[in-house]
Design an enzyme around this catalytic site. Sequence first.
Site, PDB file in Angstrom:
ATOM      1  CD  GLN A   1      -3.189  -4.481   6.634  1.00 49.97           C
ATOM      2  OE1 GLN A   1      -3.265  -3.797   6.275  1.00 49.97           O
ATOM      3  NE2 GLN A   1      -2.851  -5.498   5.944  1.00 49.97           N
TER       4      GLN A   1
ATOM      5  CE  LYS B   1      -3.192  -2.624   2.271  1.00 47.65           C
ATOM      6  NZ  LYS B   1      -4.559  -2.800   3.648  1.00 47.65           N
TER       7      LYS B   1
ATOM      8  CG  ASP C   1      -9.927  -1.385   5.169  1.00 47.50           C
ATOM      9  OD1 ASP C   1      -8.795  -1.520   3.859  1.00 47.50           O
ATOM     10  OD2 ASP C   1      -9.553  -1.971   6.507  1.00 47.50           O
TER      11      ASP C   1
HETATM   12  N1  GUN Z   1      -5.350  -7.322   5.552  1.00 52.81           N
HETATM   13  C1  GUN Z   1      -5.910  -7.813   5.284  1.00 52.81           C
HETATM   14  N2  GUN Z   1      -7.048  -7.557   3.375  1.00 52.81           N
HETATM   15  C2  GUN Z   1      -7.635  -5.845   4.355  1.00 52.81           C
HETATM   16  C3  GUN Z   1      -7.725  -5.146   3.800  1.00 52.81           C
HETATM   17  O1  GUN Z   1      -8.197  -4.972   2.908  1.00 52.81           O
HETATM   18  N3  GUN Z   1      -8.317  -4.570   4.628  1.00 52.81           N
HETATM   19  C4  GUN Z   1      -7.525  -4.418   6.123  1.00 52.81           C
HETATM   20  N4  GUN Z   1      -7.357  -2.815   6.993  1.00 52.81           N
HETATM   21  N5  GUN Z   1      -6.617  -5.106   6.309  1.00 52.81           N
HETATM   22  C5  GUN Z   1      -6.403  -6.623   5.612  1.00 52.81           C
END
Ligand code: GUN
Length: 282
Positions: free
Chosen positions: A97, A53, A120
Site C-alpha cells: 500500500q 480491499k 497492483d
Molecule cells: N494508494 C492509493 N491507491 C493505491 C493503489 O491503487 N495501490 C497501492 N499500492 N497503493 C495505493
Amino acid sequence: MEGRILDGKAMSEVILGRLDGEVKSLRRKGIVPKLVVIQVGDDPASTIYVNKKHKACLRLGIESEIKHLPEETRYEDLIDAIVKLNNDDSVHGILVQLPLPEHLSHKGVLEAVDPAKDVDGLNPYNHGKNLLGKECFQPATPRGIISLIESTKTELEGINAVVIGRSNIVGKPTAIMLLNRGCTVTVCHSKTRNLSDFTQKADLLIVAAGKPGLVKAHMVKNGAIVIDVGINRLEGGKIVGDVDFDEVRKKAAWITPVPGGVGPMTIASLMENTIRACREYA
Ligand code: GUN
C-alpha cells in the site's frame, strides 16, 4: 443537457458477481486465491483503503491477509517480508500500500514484488509491458477507469483525452492505456500553465489531482466524458472528488460521481487481477 452518471458502484457489482463464480469454481478444485496487502505505518486513508480491499476479498472467498508493519520498519526488513511472500506458494497476489513512509518511498520497494504476483501492476516490469501494450497486470485504478470509459461505447480512436495528474499509480498508466487505444493524449499536472486551455479541448477528461473543486464547468467541453479520480475528505467529513460535480454535469455527456465512481471499480479491478494471478499460477 444533464450528463449521464457513470455508475462505478453498479458496474463493480456486476464484475464482483462474475468473480464470485470464478472463485467458487477455483475452490471446487481445491485452489484458494490469496492476496496479501502490506501496510507500513498508520496513514488513516491507507487504513480505510486496505480495509476495503480486505472486505472485498472476504466477500468473494479470496483469502486475505493484511501485513501491518510499523512506521519505522527498515528497508531490509520490508524487502525480506516481500521476498518471503514471493516464495510462498499459497500467496497469489502481493500489494504494497502506498504511500510508504518517507524513508522507504524512494527505495524501489515495488521492484522486489515478483511480477507474477504484482496484482497492483506497479512493478517496473509490468509498467513496461503496459507501456508496450502487452498483456500484463495493469494498475487497478487505471484499469477501472478504462472499464468505465469503455462502458459508454464511445469510439476512442482519435479523440482528445486530457489526463490531469502524472502519478505512477494513476496519471501515467492511464495516459499510456488511452494512447494504446488511439486517443490523442495530453498529460497536465501541477506545473501546467493555463490548465483550462487544455481541458476545454478534451473529449475525455480524467482528473486525478487530489484537489477538491479543481475542475469547474467553464473548463469542460460540451459533451465530454468526465472521470473524477479524486477522493477528498472535506472538513466536516464529506467526501468529494476533484470536479465540481453539479455544475460540470450540466455540460458533460457522462460523468462519474464521488463516491461511487472510480473507487469501487479500483477494488473490483484488484480482485480481477488477484483471481487472474491465481488462475495463471494454478
Ligand atoms: N494508494 C492509493 N491507491 C493505491 C493503489 O491503487 N495501490 C497501492 N499500492 N497503493 C495505493
